[in-house]
Design an enzyme around this catalytic site. Structure first.
Site, PDB file in Angstrom:
ATOM      1  N   LYS A  31       0.799  -1.325   0.006  1.00 39.66           N
ATOM      2  CA  LYS A  31       0.063   0.030  -0.054  1.00 39.66           C
ATOM      3  C   LYS A  31       0.446   1.226   0.141  1.00 39.66           C
ATOM      4  O   LYS A  31       0.370   1.783  -0.831  1.00 39.66           O
ATOM      5  CB  LYS A  31      -0.876   0.027   0.800  1.00 39.66           C
ATOM      6  N   ASP A 215      -2.274   7.941   3.807  1.00 36.71           N
ATOM      7  CA  ASP A 215      -1.752   6.814   3.965  1.00 36.71           C
ATOM      8  C   ASP A 215      -2.330   5.774   5.515  1.00 36.71           C
ATOM      9  O   ASP A 215      -2.654   6.965   6.842  1.00 36.71           O
ATOM     10  CB  ASP A 215      -0.411   6.111   4.001  1.00 36.71           C
ATOM     11  N   GLU A 216      -2.456   4.627   6.380  1.00 30.92           N
ATOM     12  CA  GLU A 216      -2.650   4.610   7.298  1.00 30.92           C
ATOM     13  C   GLU A 216      -4.178   5.077   7.695  1.00 30.92           C
ATOM     14  O   GLU A 216      -4.062   6.097   8.732  1.00 30.92           O
ATOM     15  CB  GLU A 216      -2.018   4.921   8.155  1.00 30.92           C
ATOM     16  N   ARG A 600       4.387  -7.595  10.718  1.00 28.21           N
ATOM     17  CA  ARG A 600       5.828  -6.675  11.280  1.00 28.21           C
ATOM     18  C   ARG A 600       7.161  -7.654  10.090  1.00 28.21           C
ATOM     19  O   ARG A 600       8.396  -7.265  10.088  1.00 28.21           O
ATOM     20  CB  ARG A 600       6.401  -6.502  12.004  1.00 28.21           C
TER      21      ARG A 600
END
Ligand code: ATP
Ligand code: MG
Length: 711
Positions: A31, A215-216, A600
């Site tokens: 993304k 973003d996010e 992660r």
């Protein structure tokens, strides 16, 4: 060229015609990569000037990364491109439009500690009982209102307590206004309000930012969403990128519904889904998918990888938190032997407090590490003192700064003197500085107090005068010496005083570096530096190139990736956190946090827990986290402390006693970090012997014999 390294779905998103876009996809599916490539595409192919682009991300670190990626793709400086956090961008906006926003030109930003102190002062000034209205709760209330975009007069009181909280909010807001300061939430709120009320400014910015990218997005709250809509207007293109499964800021007002609202408010938005994960091994991805599948409220998506299975997830059951920490450190040493760089490893945890034991273990082995988001440099007492001087130089109305330094270092200004200054400020509705000047004129104080106050006023005036012609770091140097701050901390005994002096000296370097980098040239250097200290630095502590292990909370790991990840403290009550266990919604948010943590990891994931842990000052026993059970057993390799764990051996530079393992109950011992203590229990023998010690200062701890010295 821009499209080369992208898969077809990513390419589609990057080269889509101008218009709204929603990219909804799981962790590690590219993304953020799409977002940066889209910026490059807009500039290169759509010939949109960087000046017309606004990109928003969640942390300063991510913003810096994004800027440098775009620059490396295009080979142009991206200075005119606005990339930043909601707060950073709002700040830049208000610096330009301070007048229209009703702020002084040199307005300062209160961080949460300043905010807390100010709220406490307001509570006292209203003659309210701090026990009934704890400042922390009032702070929480005020910030929550601001995140919803509500000013004091717009809050509906639920009950009498609510009414009082509104009065506190009101009093706080008035004090901020008078002092010419804003808090973090105000940055967004004031920007939004100005965009709403000032048609000229609104037209200017809506014309300017033709393309907005966020973003996010799953973690935006009400005010951020409204802010975005205000900038987007009717005609500009908005691309939002997010993952509902990674929404982890509900507790701070994030609204996952914003994703659904987006499709309504920005009609015609195309939806792109990315399903291939490029980050993690197949095993790690399967584990993450299995965990998140337990949540019921999901938009639902399917994430796959064509990568290798990779290694199983190692779950380690520690004897206690110290044992857990040593296990982690041992594994890091193994990785080092296998030629991994230390920066490839991250240790993630739910609560900040967990870092201490891990840090101690890393220190014992001399392994360099960095803690993100701990007590950051600019939060340290001595640095805040120095900054308060600088703030007061920049703006005499800055009451919180005034309070902080009026008697620091001590100059004989007592509480009574301060009370009368505060009283006048309150009744006359003026700043503390103005009240002080007025009282001095009226010869209000005793001769002694007057002498001290006059010299404080003279000091500040002379600092202002002299610093006008100095460069920023020379100003800092002048403040440190003329205020006697360095001398004051030099007198503090031992290691602590030394560190404080070093930190203060480091501030001169920081100022020097700041001017050299010329971060924002449209602002006076001092104002820019202070804003940077309050705002920009918060998640940058680890921004050095030294090779070290990275420690951070799960929340601050969002968006990042590391080859090797340790997820520590996987126990019920700790993770999921005990405050979130009884509410199904909060529990789902904890699970998303676990999903964030697991995803992660690129190559190897360790999940560790301790059977016994010191929490809130006492030992407690908790079951392994339910999230561990949600991972299919075939993906896991379990390791228990009593079986095949190799115990840590201290390095040559840590102390090794001659008579290892010869400790007995009742014996007096000495530890390098914890100091003096008495042995209360032992188990095992030799270097591997576990010794339970009651320390004079830090309570009871279980340690390995190798680290103790008999007395
Ligand atoms: P998160 O949800 O954690 O923020 P994300 O969806 O933003 O993740 P990225 O950080 O953009 O994902 O990408 C994850 C990793 O996969 C990065 O290392 C990125 O460079 C790599 N990657 C993404 N797309 C591709 C691709 N098409 N080919 C090769 N690598 C890719
Ligand atoms: Mg990302």
């Amino acid at each position: 060229m821009i499209l080369n390294s992208l898969n077809p779905a990513q390419q589609e998103a990057v080269r889509a015609p101008l218009g709204h876009q929603l990219i909804l996809a799981g962790a590690g599916s590219g993304k953020t990569r799409v977002l940066t490539h889209r910026i490059a595409w807009l500039i290169e192919m759509e010939k949109i000037s960087p000046f017309n682009i606004l990109a928003v991300t969640f942390t300063n670190k991510a913003a810096h990364q994004m800027r440098s990626r775009v620059e490396s793709m295009l080979d142009i400086p991206s200075k005119s491109l606005w990339i930043g956090t909601f707060h950073g961008i709002s700040h830049r906006f208000l610096r330009t439009h301070w007048q229209e926003a009703g702020l002084p030109q040199s307005f300062q930003i209160l961080d949460s500690d300043d905010q807390f102190r100010l709220i406490r002062r307001v509570i006292n000034a209203l003659n309210l009982d701090e026990d009934r209205f704890p400042p922390k709760e009032a702070q929480w209330f005020i910030n929550a209102q601001k995140e919803e975009g509500r000013m004091p007069e717009q809050v509906e009181p639920r009950d009498i307590t609510g009414q009082t909280l509104i009065r506190i909010y009101q009093g706080y807001q008035e004090t901020c206004q008078r002092a010419g300061v804003v808090d973090f939430a105000d940055l967004l709120l004031k920007t939004y309000q100005l965009m709403q009320t000032n048609a000229t400014i609104r037209a200017e910015y809506q014309k300017r930012f033709r393309c907005l990218l966020v973003d996010e997005f799953q973690d935006t709250n009400t005010i951020q969403y409204a802010w975005l809509k205000a900038f987007a207007g009717e005609h500009n293109s908005v691309m939002i990128v997010g993952d509902d499964d990674q929404s982890i800021y509900g507790w701070r007002g994030a609204r996952i519904e914003n994703i659904q609202r987006f499709s309504k408010d920005f009609p015609g938005a195309s939806v792109v889904r990315l399903e291939q994960n490029y980050r993690s091994s197949a095993i790690i991805l399967k584990a993450a998918n299995a965990i998140i599948a337990q949540n019921s409220s999901r938009l639902g998506k399917n994430l796959w990888t064509d990568g290798k299975d990779g290694e199983p997830i190692t779950v380690y059951a520690g004897f206690n938190d110290i044992d857990e920490a040593f296990y982690i450190v041992n594994r890091i040493r193994d990785c080092q032997k296998n030629h991994f760089a230390l920066r490839d490893t991250a240790i993630l945890y739910r609560s900040n407090a967990q870092s201490r034991v891990i840090e101690e273990a890393l220190m014992q082995f001399g392994i360099p590490y960095r803690v993100y988001g701990g007590l950051r440099y600019f939060d340290r007492q001595e640095i805040r003192d120095a900054l308060a001087y600088l703030r007061l130089i920049a703006n005499r109305s800055d009451d919180p700064a005034f309070e902080r330094i009026i008697n620091t270092p001590p100059r004989g200004i007592g509480d009574r003197t301060l009370v009368s200054i505060r009283e006048l400020a309150k009744t006359a509705g003026i700043t503390l500085w103005a009240a002080l000047e007025q009282l001095l004129q009226q010869k209000h104080f005793s001769a002694r107090a007057e002498g001290a106050l006059l010299s404080f006023v003279a000091l500040m005036n002379s600092l202002s005068e002299q610093s006008a012609s100095l460069t920023l770091h020379k100003q800092v140097e002048l403040v440190l010496s003329a205020s006697n701050l360095i001398d004051h901390y030099r007198k503090e005994k031992g290691e602590k005083g030394l560190t404080r002096v070093e930190n203060l000296e480091e501030l001169i370097n920081a100022a020097h570096q700041f001017t050299q980098e010329g971060v924002q040239d449209d602002m006076p250097p001092l104002a820019a530096f202070l804003a940077y200290a309050a705002l920009e630095s918060s998640d940058e502590q680890a921004e050095t190139y030294e090779d070290c292990v990275q420690l951070m909370t799960l929340h601050s790991a969002k968006g990042l990736e590391f080859p090797i990840v340790f997820l520590a403290g996987c126990e019920e009550e700790l993770f999921p956190h005990y405050m979130c266990m009884n509410d199904p919604k909060s529990l789902e948010e904890e699970r998303r946090l676990c999903y964030v943590g697991v995803t992660r990891a690129m190559r190897k994931l360790y999940m560790t827990y301790a059977e016994c842990r010191r929490m809130h000052g006492k030992e407690s026993y908790h079951r392994p986290s339910r999230f561990l059970n949600e991972i299919p057993a075939e993906l896991i390799e379990e390791v228990r402390f009593r079986t095949n764990v190799s115990r840590p051996r201290p390095l040559a530079n840590t102390y090794r006693p001659e008579s290892q393992g010869k400790f007995r109950i009742g014996q007096e011992i000495q530890h390098r970090i914890f100091g003096e203590g008495t042995v209360v229990d032992c188990e095992g023998d030799g270097d591997e012997m576990k010794v339970k010690v009651r320390f004079a200062n830090v309570g009871t701890k279980v340690l390995l014999a190798g680290y103790l010295e008999g007395k």
